[in-house]
Structures are given as structure tokens and as C-alpha cells.
Motif scaffolding. Structure first.
Motif, PDB file in Angstrom:
ATOM      1  N   GLU A 194       0.833  -1.204   0.000  1.00 24.45           N
ATOM      2  CA  GLU A 194       0.000   0.000   0.000  1.00 24.45           C
ATOM      3  C   GLU A 194       0.868   1.255   0.000  1.00 24.45           C
ATOM      4  OE1 GLU A 194      -3.550   2.143   0.029  1.00 24.45           O
ATOM      5  OE2 GLU A 194      -3.362  -0.021  -0.165  1.00 24.45           O
ATOM      6  N   GLU A 195       1.890   1.264   0.858  1.00 29.49           N
ATOM      7  CA  GLU A 195       2.820   2.384   0.963  1.00 29.49           C
ATOM      8  C   GLU A 195       4.210   1.836   1.266  1.00 29.49           C
ATOM      9  OE1 GLU A 195       1.611   5.319   3.907  1.00 29.49           O
ATOM     10  OE2 GLU A 195      -0.484   4.716   3.607  1.00 29.49           O
ATOM     11  N   TYR A 196       5.212   2.566   0.814  1.00 28.71           N
ATOM     12  CA  TYR A 196       6.591   2.185   1.094  1.00 28.71           C
ATOM     13  C   TYR A 196       7.462   3.421   0.927  1.00 28.71           C
ATOM     14  CZ  TYR A 196      11.254   0.304   0.500  1.00 28.71           C
ATOM     15  OH  TYR A 196      12.594   0.077   0.627  1.00 28.71           O
ATOM     16  N   ASN A 197       8.332   3.682   1.914  1.00 29.66           N
ATOM     17  CA  ASN A 197       9.197   4.863   1.830  1.00 29.66           C
ATOM     18  C   ASN A 197      10.674   4.562   2.075  1.00 29.66           C
ATOM     19  OD1 ASN A 197       9.460   4.542   4.598  1.00 29.66           O
ATOM     20  ND2 ASN A 197       8.241   6.330   5.123  1.00 29.66           N
ATOM     21  N   GLY A 198      11.058   3.303   2.002  1.00 32.14           N
ATOM     22  CA  GLY A 198      12.457   2.930   2.222  1.00 32.14           C
ATOM     23  C   GLY A 198      12.757   2.579   3.658  1.00 32.14           C
ATOM     24  N   ILE A 199      11.846   2.911   4.555  1.00 35.64           N
ATOM     25  CA  ILE A 199      12.000   2.558   5.968  1.00 35.64           C
ATOM     26  C   ILE A 199      10.770   1.780   6.446  1.00 35.64           C
ATOM     27  CG2 ILE A 199      12.236   3.455   8.329  1.00 35.64           C
ATOM     28  CD1 ILE A 199      13.772   5.830   7.083  1.00 35.64           C
ATOM     29  N   LYS A 200       9.603   2.338   6.196  1.00 34.73           N
ATOM     30  CA  LYS A 200       8.354   1.704   6.624  1.00 34.73           C
ATOM     31  C   LYS A 200       7.614   1.130   5.422  1.00 34.73           C
ATOM     32  CE  LYS A 200       4.571   4.043   7.837  1.00 34.73           C
ATOM     33  NZ  LYS A 200       3.633   4.869   8.617  1.00 34.73           N
ATOM     34  N   SER A 201       7.058  -0.069   5.626  1.00 35.25           N
ATOM     35  CA  SER A 201       6.219  -0.712   4.617  1.00 35.25           C
ATOM     36  C   SER A 201       4.818  -0.864   5.174  1.00 35.25           C
ATOM     37  CB  SER A 201       6.752  -2.104   4.271  1.00 35.25           C
ATOM     38  OG  SER A 201       8.052  -2.039   3.756  1.00 35.25           O
ATOM     39  N   VAL A 202       3.831  -0.501   4.370  1.00 31.50           N
ATOM     40  CA  VAL A 202       2.434  -0.710   4.727  1.00 31.50           C
ATOM     41  C   VAL A 202       1.855  -1.671   3.698  1.00 31.50           C
ATOM     42  CG1 VAL A 202       0.171   0.335   5.105  1.00 31.50           C
ATOM     43  CG2 VAL A 202       2.254   1.599   5.716  1.00 31.50           C
ATOM     44  N   GLU A 261      14.232  -1.713  -4.494  1.00 34.32           N
ATOM     45  CA  GLU A 261      13.852  -1.416  -5.875  1.00 34.32           C
ATOM     46  C   GLU A 261      12.580  -2.169  -6.265  1.00 34.32           C
ATOM     47  OE1 GLU A 261      13.891   0.497  -9.426  1.00 34.32           O
ATOM     48  OE2 GLU A 261      15.231   0.892  -7.760  1.00 34.32           O
ATOM     49  N   ALA A 262      12.494  -3.428  -5.869  1.00 32.06           N
ATOM     50  CA  ALA A 262      11.302  -4.235  -6.180  1.00 32.06           C
ATOM     51  C   ALA A 262      10.063  -3.651  -5.495  1.00 32.06           C
ATOM     52  CB  ALA A 262      11.523  -5.686  -5.753  1.00 32.06           C
ATOM     53  N   TYR A 263      10.207  -3.188  -4.269  1.00 34.39           N
ATOM     54  CA  TYR A 263       9.080  -2.580  -3.553  1.00 34.39           C
ATOM     55  C   TYR A 263       8.647  -1.285  -4.218  1.00 34.39           C
ATOM     56  CZ  TYR A 263       8.417  -5.594   0.537  1.00 34.39           C
ATOM     57  OH  TYR A 263       8.079  -6.620   1.383  1.00 34.39           O
ATOM     58  N   GLU A 264       9.624  -0.497  -4.649  1.00 29.42           N
ATOM     59  CA  GLU A 264       9.294   0.758  -5.330  1.00 29.42           C
ATOM     60  C   GLU A 264       8.465   0.493  -6.594  1.00 29.42           C
ATOM     61  OE1 GLU A 264       9.568   3.952  -4.705  1.00 29.42           O
ATOM     62  OE2 GLU A 264      10.729   3.826  -2.866  1.00 29.42           O
ATOM     63  N   LYS A 265       8.823  -0.565  -7.319  1.00 28.32           N
ATOM     64  CA  LYS A 265       8.103  -0.889  -8.553  1.00 28.32           C
ATOM     65  C   LYS A 265       6.738  -1.510  -8.279  1.00 28.32           C
ATOM     66  CE  LYS A 265      12.196  -1.592 -11.386  1.00 28.32           C
ATOM     67  NZ  LYS A 265      13.061  -2.576 -12.051  1.00 28.32           N
ATOM     68  N   ALA A 266       6.612  -2.250  -7.174  1.00 29.24           N
ATOM     69  CA  ALA A 266       5.393  -3.008  -6.900  1.00 29.24           C
ATOM     70  C   ALA A 266       4.344  -2.230  -6.111  1.00 29.24           C
ATOM     71  CB  ALA A 266       5.748  -4.281  -6.127  1.00 29.24           C
ATOM     72  N   LYS A 267       4.741  -1.143  -5.455  1.00 25.66           N
ATOM     73  CA  LYS A 267       3.798  -0.446  -4.569  1.00 25.66           C
ATOM     74  C   LYS A 267       2.683   0.231  -5.345  1.00 25.66           C
ATOM     75  CE  LYS A 267       6.308   3.933  -4.118  1.00 25.66           C
ATOM     76  NZ  LYS A 267       7.044   4.793  -3.195  1.00 25.66           N
ATOM     77  N   ARG A 268       1.626   0.532  -4.613  1.00 25.28           N
ATOM     78  CA  ARG A 268       0.439   1.170  -5.191  1.00 25.28           C
ATOM     79  C   ARG A 268       0.770   2.532  -5.733  1.00 25.28           C
ATOM     80  NH1 ARG A 268      -5.621   1.366  -3.037  1.00 25.28           N
ATOM     81  NH2 ARG A 268      -5.434  -0.769  -3.606  1.00 25.28           N
ATOM     82  N   PHE A 281      19.095  -3.587   1.819  1.00 24.78           N
ATOM     83  CA  PHE A 281      18.574  -4.490   0.793  1.00 24.78           C
ATOM     84  C   PHE A 281      18.177  -3.692  -0.451  1.00 24.78           C
ATOM     85  CE2 PHE A 281      17.573  -6.264   4.991  1.00 24.78           C
ATOM     86  CZ  PHE A 281      18.199  -7.503   4.899  1.00 24.78           C
ATOM     87  N   PRO A 282      19.155  -3.168  -1.189  1.00 22.68           N
ATOM     88  CA  PRO A 282      18.824  -2.287  -2.329  1.00 22.68           C
ATOM     89  C   PRO A 282      17.983  -2.958  -3.419  1.00 22.68           C
ATOM     90  CG  PRO A 282      21.185  -2.774  -2.265  1.00 22.68           C
ATOM     91  CD  PRO A 282      20.594  -3.326  -1.013  1.00 22.68           C
ATOM     92  N   GLU A 283      18.196  -4.245  -3.679  1.00 23.30           N
ATOM     93  CA  GLU A 283      17.406  -4.930  -4.709  1.00 23.30           C
ATOM     94  C   GLU A 283      15.954  -5.073  -4.253  1.00 23.30           C
ATOM     95  OE1 GLU A 283      20.228  -6.411  -3.412  1.00 23.30           O
ATOM     96  OE2 GLU A 283      21.648  -5.965  -5.005  1.00 23.30           O
ATOM     97  N   TRP A 284      15.786  -5.390  -2.991  1.00 24.02           N
ATOM     98  CA  TRP A 284      14.455  -5.533  -2.414  1.00 24.02           C
ATOM     99  C   TRP A 284      13.753  -4.172  -2.438  1.00 24.02           C
ATOM    100  CZ3 TRP A 284      14.107  -9.394   2.200  1.00 24.02           C
ATOM    101  CH2 TRP A 284      12.788  -9.732   2.464  1.00 24.02           C
TER     102      TRP A 284
END
Length: 138
Positions: free
Chosen positions: A81-89, A131-138, A126-129
Motif C-alpha cells: 500500500e505504501e513504502y518509503n524505504g523505511i516503513k512498509s504498509v 527497488e522491487a518494492y518501489e516498482k510493486a507499490k500502489r 537491501f537495495p534490490e528488495w
């Protein structure tokens, strides 16, 4: 946005005296969905833990809409739902076999060092992870 789907067959032990899924079991199912999402993106939560990093829940918002019962199959949809490099929702929707929304929820997580619980910058560890979160987030 990447959405993962997982199915859970409701077991008798997951129901309460009213014959519906006991509310706390949805939290376990959310973990199933979150773990599958992470795997679908090519990563492993267990692998992160092996490196001394854990990701505790820091906030939870859940709304119960329709009951699920023993023998039914629940379908869990999970996304970032949200991701800022520190917190994941993470966002969740759990559906009944007929496609009705049973549960809608969000859980917030941060990564911390397992031994000290000091927060870490996920994007740096975890830079690869990241990057994947940045691409996958809403």
C-alpha cells in the motif's frame, strides 16, 4: 501495482463457538499473504532474518465485513500500500468463496536489528528488495 493471491481452506480449529473464523486467525492469514508477496517479488523473509533483521508490526487496521466458515476457502489479496524505504504498509483483502469481501486490512512494518530492535534503513541494507518494492507499490 503488484497483487499476490493466496488461498486458505478454513480449518475447524480456526473457528469459534459461533462457527465462524475467530478474528485473530485473519492476522495469521495476512502473514501468509505477506510472505507470498515477498516470495513472488523474489525475496525471502527468512533470509532477511538470517541476516539479523526482523520486521515487526507497528500498526494494524482491520475491518471485518463478512464471516468465513469451516470448509470454505478464503482468498487473500496482498499488496504494498505504501513504502518509503523505511516503513512498509501492506494492504489486504480477504474474500469469501462467492467473492464477497470478508476482511479489509493494513499492517505497517519497519525493519529493525533483531538483537537491539534499533531501526535500520531497508533501502540501504537491501537495495534490490527496495527497488522491487518501489516498482510493486500502489
Amino acid at each position: 501495482m503488484h497483487v499476490t493471491k493466496a488461498e486458505i481452506e478454513v480449518r475447524y480449529a480456526e473457528t469459534d463457538q459461533m462457527g465462524v473464523v475467530y478474528h485473530a486467525n485473519y492476522l495469521i492469514w495476512m502473514e501468509v499473504g505477506r510472505t507470498k508477496l515477498i516470495q513472488d517479488l523474489g525475496f525471502s523473509y527468512a533470509g532477511m532474518e538470517d541476516q539479523g533483521i526482523i520486521s515487526p508490526v507497528i500498526d494494524l487496521d482491520i475491518s471485518y465485513k463478512k464471516p468465513l466458515r469451516y470448509g470454505e476457502t478464503a482468498t487473500i489479496h496482498t499488496w504494498i500500500e505504501e513504502y518509503n524505504g523505511i516503513k512498509s504498509v501492506y494492504g489486504y483483502e480477504i474474500y469469501t468463496p462467492s467473492g464477497e469481501l470478508a476482511v479489509q486490512a493494513k499492517s505497517s512494518h519497519v525493519c529493525v536489528q533483531k538483537d537491539t530492535f534499533r531501526p535500520v534503513k531497508f533501502r540501504k541494507l537491501f537495495p534490490e528488495w527496495h527497488e522491487a518494492y518501489e516498482k510493486a507499490k500502489r
